[in-house]
Motif scaffolding. Structure first.
Motif, short mmCIF file in Angstrom:
data_model
loop_
_atom_site.label_atom_id
_atom_site.label_comp_id
_atom_site.label_asym_id
_atom_site.label_seq_id
_atom_site.Cartn_x
_atom_site.Cartn_y
_atom_site.Cartn_z
N MET A 324 0.84 -1.20 0.00
CA MET A 324 0.00 0.00 0.00
C MET A 324 0.88 1.25 0.00
SD MET A 324 -3.22 0.91 -0.06
CE MET A 324 -2.92 2.37 -1.06
N ALA A 325 1.96 1.21 0.74
CA ALA A 325 2.89 2.34 0.76
C ALA A 325 3.53 2.56 -0.61
CB ALA A 325 3.97 2.11 1.82
N ALA A 326 3.80 1.47 -1.33
CA ALA A 326 4.37 1.59 -2.67
C ALA A 326 3.39 2.25 -3.63
CB ALA A 326 4.77 0.20 -3.19
N ILE A 327 2.10 1.93 -3.48
CA ILE A 327 1.07 2.57 -4.30
C ILE A 327 1.03 4.06 -4.02
CG2 ILE A 327 -1.43 2.74 -4.69
CD1 ILE A 327 -1.54 -0.32 -4.06
N ASN A 328 1.05 4.42 -2.75
CA ASN A 328 1.02 5.84 -2.38
C ASN A 328 2.27 6.57 -2.87
OD1 ASN A 328 -1.49 5.72 -1.10
ND2 ASN A 328 -0.58 5.14 0.87
N GLU A 329 3.39 5.87 -2.87
CA GLU A 329 4.64 6.45 -3.34
C GLU A 329 4.55 6.82 -4.81
OE1 GLU A 329 9.42 5.34 -3.56
OE2 GLU A 329 8.04 4.06 -2.43
N VAL A 330 4.03 5.90 -5.62
CA VAL A 330 3.86 6.18 -7.04
C VAL A 330 2.88 7.32 -7.26
CG1 VAL A 330 2.75 5.26 -9.13
CG2 VAL A 330 4.52 3.94 -8.00
N ALA A 331 1.86 7.40 -6.42
CA ALA A 331 0.85 8.43 -6.55
C ALA A 331 1.32 9.79 -6.01
CB ALA A 331 -0.42 8.01 -5.82
#
Length: 335
Positions: A324-331
């Motif tokens: 989930m943190a990786a998704i937020n990072e890309v966003a």
């Protein structure tokens, strides 16, 4: 006197009777084997229909290019598309808790890729990552999605990469989890591809393969989840759906495509220009992350790479927060 000489000295009628008896025995054995295979096929058909009855579609359907594509949509906000791995389906992401987390801030679209879950897989198409990317792009356009963050896990990472290369304006950012990107020697892939062989594979897929897969299931789970055990939440995953002959054939076909597709893409990763976050379990027992994820990171200059310690291939299940943190990072919503 040798046995052959003794046999040749027997009366012709005796030899003929012995040959007839042997032929009769072979015929009986063949009939028994065919009957056993037919009974097994009927049992597997029953179990497949029961699995589909017990696990009805949770979402909606789109008919795109002759494919009946099943998808689930949750939440609101920036679109986030989740693409599952080989042999899997929507319920993998659902059971992991990732969908619940992501739906708080994103419009989450989870797709049963062709042949998995409740999506069809026409046999007149070779379902390479490129072919699936084109199908998914058209489906997303039908859903009013012009741009999205795309997460692909394992084989789904190859589809995510293909989508980003073919339609770069549609993919705002990529999260690539536990992917296989470069060709390596994989004897296991050859064995797993057998049910995709025409005729023989069909017979296997409807008879022996589901039974063998049931026996092998604990070993497969130990390999993909190791070094951790499968979490209790994974019990929500519909095992019997994954063991249907149709899904076993789809999985075998994707196993057969793994290495050729890696050859196809290995020189193209530098063309990715959008934000890319690569995430993999440090102890993945299925894929060597140094030869795969770490190498991809070196080939994609703007990428970030996160190794998750004490975690295996099913990183979204056992390190859901990190994904989930990786998704937020890309966003652009996190470090």
């Amino acid at each position: 006197m040798t046995p052959v000489n003794r046999l040749s000295r027997l009366p012709t009628s005796v030899r003929r009777n012995r040959n007839v008896a042997a032929g009769h025995s072979y015929a009986v054995a063949a009939v028994v084997a065919a009957g056993a295979l037919a009974a097994t096929a009927l049992l597997n058909r029953h179990l497949a229909k029961k699995a589909e009855h017990d696990n009805p579609p949770a979402g909606r359907f789109l008919d795109v290019d002759g494919v009946r594509l099943h998808y689930v949509e949750r939440g609101s906000g920036e679109p986030l598309v989740l693409l599952h791995g080989n042999g899997s389906m929507i319920q993998d992401f659902e059971s992991s808790g990732l969908v619940d987390l992501a739906a708080k801030n994103y419009r989450v679209i989870i797709i049963d890729r062709p042949g998995f879950g409740h999506s069809s897989r026409p046999r007149n198409v070779v379902w390479t990552p490129d072919a699936q990317a084109q199908l998914i792009q058209r489906a997303l356009k039908r859903l009013g999605v012009s741009q999205a963050i795309v997460l692909g896990h394992s084989w789904g990472a190859s589809v995510a990469v293909a989508l980003a290369l073919k339609f770069p304006d549609m993919v705002r950012g990529l999260v690539l989890a536990s992917g296989y990107y470069y060709p390596t020697l994989r004897p296991d892939v050859v064995a797993l591809s057998a049910p995709a062989v025409p005729v023989v594979g069909d017979i296997m897929g409807h008879t022996l393969s589901p039974m063998i897969s049931r026996l092998m299931w604990p070993l497969m789970m130990a390999k993909i989840f190791g070094p951790k055990s499968a979490p209790a939440k994974f019990e929500q995953f519909p095992k019997e759906m994954a063991l249907r002959p149709s899904q076993i054939r789809a999985s075998a076909a994707e196993s057969a495509l793994m290495i050729p597709d890696a050859f196809h893409f290995e020189d193209k990763y530098a063309e990715l220009k959008m934000p890319v976050v690569i995430i993999a379990g440090e102890d993945d027992r299925l894929i060597d992350i140094d030869k795969q994820s770490a190498r991809l990171h070196s080939d994609v200059s703007q990428s970030a790479f996160h190794r998750v310690p004490q975690t295996g291939h099913m990183i979204h299940q056992t390190a859901t927060g990190e994904v989930m943190a990786a998704i937020n990072e890309v966003a652009g919503k996190g470090p």
